[in-house]
Design an enzyme around this catalytic site. Structure first.
Site, PDB file in Angstrom:
ATOM      1  CG  HIS A  88       3.203  -1.347  -5.528  1.00 29.74           C
ATOM      2  ND1 HIS A  88       4.154  -0.889  -4.642  1.00 29.74           N
ATOM      3  CD2 HIS A  88       2.043  -1.421  -4.830  1.00 29.74           C
ATOM      4  CE1 HIS A  88       3.595  -0.698  -3.458  1.00 29.74           C
ATOM      5  NE2 HIS A  88       2.318  -1.016  -3.548  1.00 29.74           N
ATOM      6  CG  HIS A 243      -0.484   3.130  -2.225  1.00 28.10           C
ATOM      7  ND1 HIS A 243       0.497   2.990  -3.179  1.00 28.10           N
ATOM      8  CD2 HIS A 243      -0.468   1.988  -1.491  1.00 28.10           C
ATOM      9  CE1 HIS A 243       1.103   1.821  -3.014  1.00 28.10           C
ATOM     10  NE2 HIS A 243       0.533   1.192  -2.005  1.00 28.10           N
ATOM     11  CG  ASP A 247      -2.172  -1.565  -2.522  1.00 25.83           C
ATOM     12  OD1 ASP A 247      -1.158  -1.630  -3.241  1.00 25.83           O
ATOM     13  OD2 ASP A 247      -2.124  -1.259  -1.310  1.00 25.83           O
ATOM     14  CG  HIS A 269      -2.750  -6.521  -0.276  1.00 30.22           C
ATOM     15  ND1 HIS A 269      -2.809  -6.020  -1.556  1.00 30.22           N
ATOM     16  CD2 HIS A 269      -1.781  -5.817   0.370  1.00 30.22           C
ATOM     17  CE1 HIS A 269      -1.897  -5.061  -1.690  1.00 30.22           C
ATOM     18  NE2 HIS A 269      -1.269  -4.914  -0.539  1.00 30.22           N
TER      19      HIS A 269
END
Length: 288
Positions: A88, A243, A247, A269
């Site tokens: 973030h 969101h 990421d 991720h």
């Protein structure tokens, strides 16, 4: 891949030091970071202020040591020299226009603040940026690069700008399927992406706590999802997919500034960093 030196754009760093304090999302402990100006061509450097030895952790794909529910960078030689949940903050640094920065961290994790990138972004913008004499360096994607795992994938295509097209698909009635496209030239990062918060499922909280994760999570720093509703109100109707784009931005910034179009379907991720690693390989080939 081509390295572009943008003639009309100079590298930037922070004008004055910033202190940000809060709690860590996963450990639940107090956490603090100091953001400091760094010389041109430094990139983003993290280091732990609580360790006896100051070990510089450069934000790059090769520094990633863990990808369970966050992106963690660290030293391969000294196990305790690591910093988790950097994504973030990395997105906020990218969105602010900073190229070079030192991040001093009080412990093993970044403070989560409200679960989005906006508090970091806002503090950086309030502090202001300082232009540096060197030209900004951007890596231009000239051929597709992709990574796939089961029904999730992420690819980057040639594009004269920076764009992310993300498709989110959860087998959950509250999230379901959604799509959003962020084009850096057309959409305001601070207002439309930075404010989107991380999210979690009420049914997973106990399991995560047993694994030492999400111990600092609460309704002030995450969207909590129950069987048929969110416990706290959403900032956007499609906050979840926004969101996810946040990421992607944070993880892609491990390679600095890139020119290309990222298309992602159900990626997290792990896939983001695998793509970043492939991009880095191409970058090194170009530099050599």
């Amino acid at each position: 891949m081509t390295i572009l030196y943008i003639e009309k754009e100079k590298q930037k760093t922070l004008k004055k030091e910033i202190l940000i304090e809060g709690i860590a999302l996963h450990s639940g402990k107090d956490a603090a970071i100091r953001l400091k100006a760094a010389p041109a061509d430094t990139g983003i450097i993290f280091y732990r202020s609580d360790l006896d030895k100051r070990i510089r952790l450069k934000a790059e794909p090769g520094s990633v040591v863990n990808l369970v529910r966050n992106t963690t960078i660290g030293s391969r030689e000294i196990k305790e020299a690591k910093v988790s949940t950097v994504e973030h903050l990395m997105a906020a640094i990218w969105g602010s226009g900073i190229d070079n920065l030192e991040v001093e961290v009080s412990g093993p994790e970044i403070p989560v603040i409200d679960g989005s990138a906006y508090p970091y972004y806002q503090r950086i913008m309030d502090s202001g940026l300082k232009e540096q004499p060197q030209q900004r360096k951007v890596f231009k994607i000239e051929a597709p690069i992709y990574v796939r795992q089961h029904d999730s994938y992420i690819t980057i295509l040639p594009y004269a700008g920076f764009k992310i097209s993300y498709t989110l698909d959860y087998q959950h009635p509250v999230i379901g399927s959604s799509y959003f496209e962020f084009d850096a030239e057309k959409i305001d990062f601070g207002e439309e992406i930075a404010k989107a918060r991380t999210f979690g499922f009420a049914e997973e909280v106990e399991k995560l706590h047993k694994r030492g994760l999400a111990l600092g999570g609460n309704l002030e720093n995450a969207v909590l999802i129950e069987a048929n509703k969110t416990v706290n109100p959403l900032r956007f109707e499609n906050e979840f997919v926004r969101h996810k784009i946040l990421d992607v931005i944070g993880d892609m910034f491990l390679n600095g500034r890139i020119m290309g179009h990222i298309i992602a379907i159900k990626s997290g991720h792990r896939l983001h960093v695998k793509l970043a690693e492939k991009i880095r390989e191409k970058m090194l080939e170009e530099e050599n």
